[in-house]
Scaffold this motif. Structure first.
Motif, PDB file in Angstrom:
ATOM      1  N   SER A 135      -3.553  -4.745  15.651  1.00  0.00           N
ATOM      2  CA  SER A 135      -2.722  -6.487  16.258  1.00  0.00           C
ATOM      3  C   SER A 135      -2.484  -7.105  17.099  1.00  0.00           C
ATOM      4  O   SER A 135      -2.354  -7.849  17.616  1.00  0.00           O
ATOM      5  CB  SER A 135      -0.918  -5.853  15.237  1.00  0.00           C
ATOM      6  N   ASN A 138      -3.710  -9.783  16.441  1.00  0.00           N
ATOM      7  CA  ASN A 138      -3.123 -11.498  16.689  1.00  0.00           C
ATOM      8  C   ASN A 138      -3.636 -12.661  17.917  1.00  0.00           C
ATOM      9  O   ASN A 138      -3.192 -13.531  17.481  1.00  0.00           O
ATOM     10  CB  ASN A 138      -1.762 -10.785  16.835  1.00  0.00           C
ATOM     11  N   ASP A 210       8.829  -0.167   8.055  1.00  0.00           N
ATOM     12  CA  ASP A 210      10.212  -1.411   7.741  1.00  0.00           C
ATOM     13  C   ASP A 210      11.315  -0.964   6.807  1.00  0.00           C
ATOM     14  O   ASP A 210      12.392  -1.235   5.822  1.00  0.00           O
ATOM     15  CB  ASP A 210       9.683  -1.764   6.006  1.00  0.00           C
ATOM     16  N   SER A 215       8.348  -0.063  -0.266  1.00  0.00           N
ATOM     17  CA  SER A 215       7.784  -0.823  -0.343  1.00  0.00           C
ATOM     18  C   SER A 215       8.382  -2.094  -1.609  1.00  0.00           C
ATOM     19  O   SER A 215       8.100  -1.443  -2.696  1.00  0.00           O
ATOM     20  CB  SER A 215       6.315   0.179  -0.580  1.00  0.00           C
ATOM     21  N   ASP A 216       7.527  -3.344  -1.689  1.00  0.00           N
ATOM     22  CA  ASP A 216       6.896  -3.786  -2.820  1.00  0.00           C
ATOM     23  C   ASP A 216       5.147  -2.168  -3.648  1.00  0.00           C
ATOM     24  O   ASP A 216       4.845  -1.334  -2.732  1.00  0.00           O
ATOM     25  CB  ASP A 216       5.918  -5.106  -3.030  1.00  0.00           C
ATOM     26  N   GLN A 221       1.905  -6.575  -2.489  1.00  0.00           N
ATOM     27  CA  GLN A 221       1.742  -6.557  -1.069  1.00  0.00           C
ATOM     28  C   GLN A 221       0.215  -7.377  -0.968  1.00  0.00           C
ATOM     29  O   GLN A 221       0.296  -8.224   0.146  1.00  0.00           O
ATOM     30  CB  GLN A 221       1.501  -5.314   0.047  1.00  0.00           C
ATOM     31  N   ILE A 222      -0.509  -7.375  -1.161  1.00  0.00           N
ATOM     32  CA  ILE A 222      -2.003  -8.151  -0.908  1.00  0.00           C
ATOM     33  C   ILE A 222      -1.660  -9.376  -1.694  1.00  0.00           C
ATOM     34  O   ILE A 222      -2.410 -10.472  -0.883  1.00  0.00           O
ATOM     35  CB  ILE A 222      -2.747  -6.923  -2.324  1.00  0.00           C
ATOM     36  N   LYS A 224       1.058 -11.051  -0.918  1.00  0.00           N
ATOM     37  CA  LYS A 224       2.310 -11.622   0.013  1.00  0.00           C
ATOM     38  C   LYS A 224       1.200 -11.710   1.648  1.00  0.00           C
ATOM     39  O   LYS A 224       1.197 -12.401   2.030  1.00  0.00           O
ATOM     40  CB  LYS A 224       2.799 -10.659   0.284  1.00  0.00           C
ATOM     41  N   LYS A 225       0.854 -10.972   2.065  1.00  0.00           N
ATOM     42  CA  LYS A 225      -0.552 -10.807   2.545  1.00  0.00           C
ATOM     43  C   LYS A 225      -1.684 -11.238   3.233  1.00  0.00           C
ATOM     44  O   LYS A 225      -1.715 -12.524   4.087  1.00  0.00           O
ATOM     45  CB  LYS A 225      -0.152  -8.950   3.389  1.00  0.00           C
ATOM     46  N   PHE A 226      -2.176 -11.119   2.263  1.00  0.00           N
ATOM     47  CA  PHE A 226      -3.233 -12.769   1.638  1.00  0.00           C
ATOM     48  C   PHE A 226      -3.022 -13.925   1.919  1.00  0.00           C
ATOM     49  O   PHE A 226      -3.795 -14.600   2.071  1.00  0.00           O
ATOM     50  CB  PHE A 226      -4.606 -11.661   0.343  1.00  0.00           C
ATOM     51  N   ALA A 228      -0.499 -15.363   3.550  1.00  0.00           N
ATOM     52  CA  ALA A 228      -0.009 -15.533   5.277  1.00  0.00           C
ATOM     53  C   ALA A 228      -0.792 -15.205   5.874  1.00  0.00           C
ATOM     54  O   ALA A 228      -1.089 -13.865   6.582  1.00  0.00           O
ATOM     55  CB  ALA A 228       1.099 -14.211   5.400  1.00  0.00           C
ATOM     56  N   ASN A 230      -3.217 -15.526   9.395  1.00  0.00           N
ATOM     57  CA  ASN A 230      -2.957 -16.025  10.788  1.00  0.00           C
ATOM     58  C   ASN A 230      -4.276 -16.966  11.583  1.00  0.00           C
ATOM     59  O   ASN A 230      -4.866 -16.051  11.804  1.00  0.00           O
ATOM     60  CB  ASN A 230      -3.163 -14.655  11.349  1.00  0.00           C
TER      61      ASN A 230
END
Ligand SMILES: Cc1cc2nc3c(=O)[nH]c(=O)nc-3n(C[C@H](O)[C@H](O)[C@H](O)COP(=O)(O)O)c2cc1C
Length: 250
Positions: A135, A138, A210, A215-216, A221-222, A224-226, A228, A230
């Motif tokens: 991170s 970022n 978390d 967890s999901d 997860q993949i 949701k995260k992919f 979003a 940045n």
């Protein structure tokens, strides 16, 4: 099974540490381990910045959006570093920007990753705990400013470590059969079917990061995260170019 492999097979990231400082002797040993790591062509194109200043940590924690950066007993940032060799070349009266092309960049990036993992394995072998910080990327430009990184350098990965103050579960992994192939890459008919059991395991994994929630599934997860994206992270090569690396994209 030997002790090294036992430790490697019990790897989990540690994000909460006791106030117990890591001794300077241990820190120096870890730096020697980093220095002894294999390096592409023997060019040794990585550097480490040991972050000890609380204000610098605070600014980096804002980039990472992870408050626990402030509480890290030790924090190393691994840098892909072609600056040192650029100076060695320049001080001999030579200098050609094309020397800093993507080949050098990826050599240096790989050197930094290998050194980081070598150090992490050593940290864990000592009974200490560690966590990576991708991170830091970022906002790579902000990090470059904070760390005063010169041209021909690029931040790669942070490693925070210390004496563990948590004992998290091992995070489940996808089966090796999905990742290891003989001779040629294997494409499966249905990935969702093949990871169904793994998805269930992930759902019951208790993720301390978390706030201790379950967890999901991995497949959720993949998605949701992919999705979003940045924006700054998706333009990392623009920053590499600003740092003087020649992308040679034509
Ligand atoms: C390249 C890389 C970047 C990572 N960045 C972060 C990070 O920024 N913050 C964090 O808390 N964990 C980070 N991690 C840790 C991963 O989340 C963790 O390794 C993964 O979820 C598997 O969990 P485990 O290490 O406990 O097995 C990173 C790991 C890697 C390899």
């Amino acid at each position: 099974m030997n002790e090294t492999i036992k430790k490697q097979l019990s790897h989990r990231s540690i994000r909460l540490f006791s106030d117990n400082a890591v001794s300077e002797d241990v820190v120096n040993t870890l730096l020697e381990v980093a220095n002894r790591t294999a390096s592409s062509s023997g060019f040794q194109q990585f550097s480490i910045i040991r972050v000890t200043d609380a204000e610098i940590k605070r600014r980096i924690s804002l980039i990472c959006k992870q408050d626990y950066v402030n509480k890290l007993p030790e924090f190393f940032i691994f840098i892909a570093d072609c600056y040192r060799n650029a100076r060695i070349i320049k001080e001999q009266g030579c200098g050609d920007r094309s020397t800093y092309d993507m080949d050098r960049f990826f050599q240096a990036f790989t050197d930094a990753c290998l050194a980081a993992q070598n150090v992490t394995t050593a940290i864990e072998s000592l009974g200490l705990g560690a966590v990576y910080f991708g991170s830091i990327l970022n906002d790579p430009q902000e990090l470059i400013n904070i760390l005063a990184l010169p041209e021909f350098t690029f931040p790669v990965l942070g490693v925070g470590f210390g004496h563990p103050a948590q004992d998290p579960q091992l995070k489940p992994r996808m089966d090796v059969s999905l990742k290891v192939f003989e001779n040629q890459y294997k494409v499966f008919d249905s990935y969702l079917e093949n990871i169904a059991d793994y998805d269930k395991e992930m759902q019951t994994y208790y993720d301390l990061r978390d706030n201790g929630k379950h967890s999901d599934t991995f497949s959720q997860q993949i998605v949701k995260k992919f999705l979003a994206v940045n924006e700054k992270r998706s333009r990392l090569l623009n920053i590499a170019k600003k740092q003087g690396f020649n992308l040679k994209i034509e």
